[in-house]
Design an enzyme around this catalytic site. Structure first.
Site, PDB file in Angstrom:
ATOM      1  N   SER A   1       0.869  -1.182   0.000  1.00  0.00           N
ATOM      2  CA  SER A   1       0.000   0.000   0.000  1.00  0.00           C
ATOM      3  C   SER A   1       0.904   1.229   0.000  1.00  0.00           C
ATOM      4  O   SER A   1       2.074   1.135   0.384  1.00  0.00           O
ATOM      5  CB  SER A   1      -0.872   0.008   1.258  1.00  0.00           C
ATOM      6  OG  SER A   1      -1.706   1.156   1.264  1.00  0.00           O
TER       7      SER A   1
ATOM      8  N   TYR B   1      -2.205  -1.285  10.387  1.00  0.00           N
ATOM      9  CA  TYR B   1      -2.159  -1.550   8.944  1.00  0.00           C
ATOM     10  C   TYR B   1      -0.874  -0.986   8.332  1.00  0.00           C
ATOM     11  O   TYR B   1      -0.162  -1.683   7.591  1.00  0.00           O
ATOM     12  CB  TYR B   1      -3.392  -0.926   8.292  1.00  0.00           C
ATOM     13  CG  TYR B   1      -3.490  -1.106   6.798  1.00  0.00           C
ATOM     14  CD1 TYR B   1      -4.013  -2.279   6.252  1.00  0.00           C
ATOM     15  CD2 TYR B   1      -3.089  -0.095   5.923  1.00  0.00           C
ATOM     16  CE1 TYR B   1      -4.129  -2.426   4.871  1.00  0.00           C
ATOM     17  CE2 TYR B   1      -3.203  -0.243   4.547  1.00  0.00           C
ATOM     18  CZ  TYR B   1      -3.721  -1.413   4.026  1.00  0.00           C
ATOM     19  OH  TYR B   1      -3.832  -1.570   2.662  1.00  0.00           O
TER      20      TYR B   1
END
Ligand SMILES: NC(=O)c1ccc[n+]([C@@H]2O[C@H](COP(=O)([O-])OP(=O)(O)OC[C@H]3O[C@@H](n4cnc5c(N)ncnc54)[C@H](O)[C@@H]3O)[C@@H](O)[C@H]2O)c1
Length: 263
Positions: free
Chosen positions: A144, A158
Site C-alpha cells: 500500500s 495496517y
C-alpha cells in the site's frame, strides 16, 4: 493476433474472492495462466472459478486462511501436485481495521499482523522451495502507499504491517535473485473495493458512493483505480516483460501521493 503472455504459467492469488484479488485473478486467467484462488470466502470463490471456467479460463478455488500455516502448506502442495509447478504468487489478502492507536485492542492488532505479515510469510515460505527448484518465480506483494509512503489516522497497525511488507520484499528479492526469482511490491493508492468502501462510515460518510466520489475528485486522474487496472499491473509484474525488475515498490495511485496540495 493477441498473445497470452502468461500462457502455461501456474499462479496463486490470495484474497481472490473479491476486490483487487478478484481483478488480478481475472487478468491472469485472461492472459492464459492457471490460477489457484486462495481465500476464506469459499462460496464466492466457487462462484468465481465456475464463472471463469464458463469463459474457457482456468481457475481453481481453494478455501484457505493465509494466517493458518498448516492450511497454506496443504493448499500449496495440492496446487503443485495438481498442476506440477507454481510460477507466480500474489500475496494480496489483507485486513484493514481503522482504529486509533489508543483504542486498538491487542487482538485487533494481532489480527492485522497475522494476516498482513504472517500471511505473506506463510504463503511465500510454502511456494519458495518450488520456485528455487524451478529456478523461476515471481512473487508480487500487494502492499500500500499507506505505511511505506504516507498514512492516516487510525492506520497504525495496517501501516506498520505494510511497512513490514516493504522490508520483506527487498530482503527476499536479494536472497533469491540468483535463482531467477523476482520479488516486487505493488503500492496501491485508492481503489474501489469492499475494503475501501468499508472505511466510509468511520470517516464520517453516510454513503460509501459519496465517499468514493469525494476521494476520486482529489486524485489527479480524477477517480479511484479499478480492479482491472490493478490486474494490468500485476500481469506485467508476473510476466517476463518485467524480468529486470526486482525488489521494487511500484506505486499505482492516479498521481495522488505526488501532490503537494490536494484538490
Ligand atoms: N482498495 C484499496 O484502496 C487498497 C489500497 C491500498 C492497498 N490495498 C491492498 O490491496 C489488497 C486487496 O485489498 P482489497 O481492497 O481488494 O480488499 P478486500 O477487503 O476488498 O479484499 C480482501 C480479500 O482478502 C481476503 N482475506 C482477508 N483475510 C484473509 C485471510 N486470513 N485468508 C485468506 N483471505 C483473506 C478477503 O476474503 C478478501 O477476498 C490488500 O493487501 C490491501 O491492503 C488496497
Amino acid at each position: 493476433m493477441s498473445v497470452s503472455i502468461l500462457k502455461g504459467r501456474v499462479a496463486i492469488v490470495t484474497g481472490a474472492s473479491r476486490g483487487l484479488g478478484e481483478g488480478i485473478a481475472r487478468a491472469f486467467t485472461g492472459e492464459g495462466a492457471v490460477v489457484a484462488m486462495f481465500s476464506r470466502d469459499a462460496q464466492r470463490l466457487q462462484e468465481h472459478s465456475a464463472a471463469l471456467k464458463e469463459m474457457g479460463q482456468e481457475a481453481v478455488a481453494f478455501p484457505v486462511d493465509v494466517a493458518d500455516v498448516a492450511q497454506v502448506n496443504r493448499a500449496v502442495e495440492q496446487v503443485v501436485s495438481e498442476f506440477g509447478r507454481v510460477d507466480i504468487l500474489v500475496n494480496n489478502a489483507a485486513v484493514a481495521p481503522s482504529m486509533l492507536f489508543v483504542e486498538m485492542p491487542d487482538d485487533v492488532r494481532d489480527g492485522v499482523i497475522d494476516v498482513n505479515i504472517k500471511g505473506v510469510w506463510n504463503c511465500t515460505r510454502a511456494v519458495m522451495p518450488h520456485m528455487l527448484k524451478q529456478r523461476y518465480g515471481k512473487v508480487i506483494n500487494i502492499s500500500s502507499v499507506t505505511g511505506p509512503m504516507v498514512s492516516g489516522k487510525g492506520m497504525t497497525a495496517y501501516a506498520a504491517s505494510k511497512g513490514a511488507v516493504s522490508g520483506f520484499t527487498r530482503t527476499l528479492a536479494l536472497e533469491v535473485a540468483e535463482y531467477g526469482i523476482n520479488v516486487n511490491a505493488i503500492c496501491p493508492g485508492s481503489f474501489d473495493t469492499p475494503m475501501f468502501r468499508s472505511v466510509a462510515g468511520k470517516r464520517g460518510w453516510s454513503s460509501d458512493d459519496e465517499y468514493v466520489k469525494h476521494v476520486g475528485k482529489e486524485i489527479p486522474l480524477g477517480r479511484l483505480g479499478t480492479i482491472e487496472e490493478m490486474g494490468d499491473l500485476a500481469v506485467f509484474l508476473a510476466s517476463d516483460k518485467s524480468k529486470y525488475i526486482t525488489g521494487a515498490e511500484i506505486v499505482i495511485d492516479g498521481g495522488n501521493i505526488i501532490q503537494e496540495h490536494k484538490g
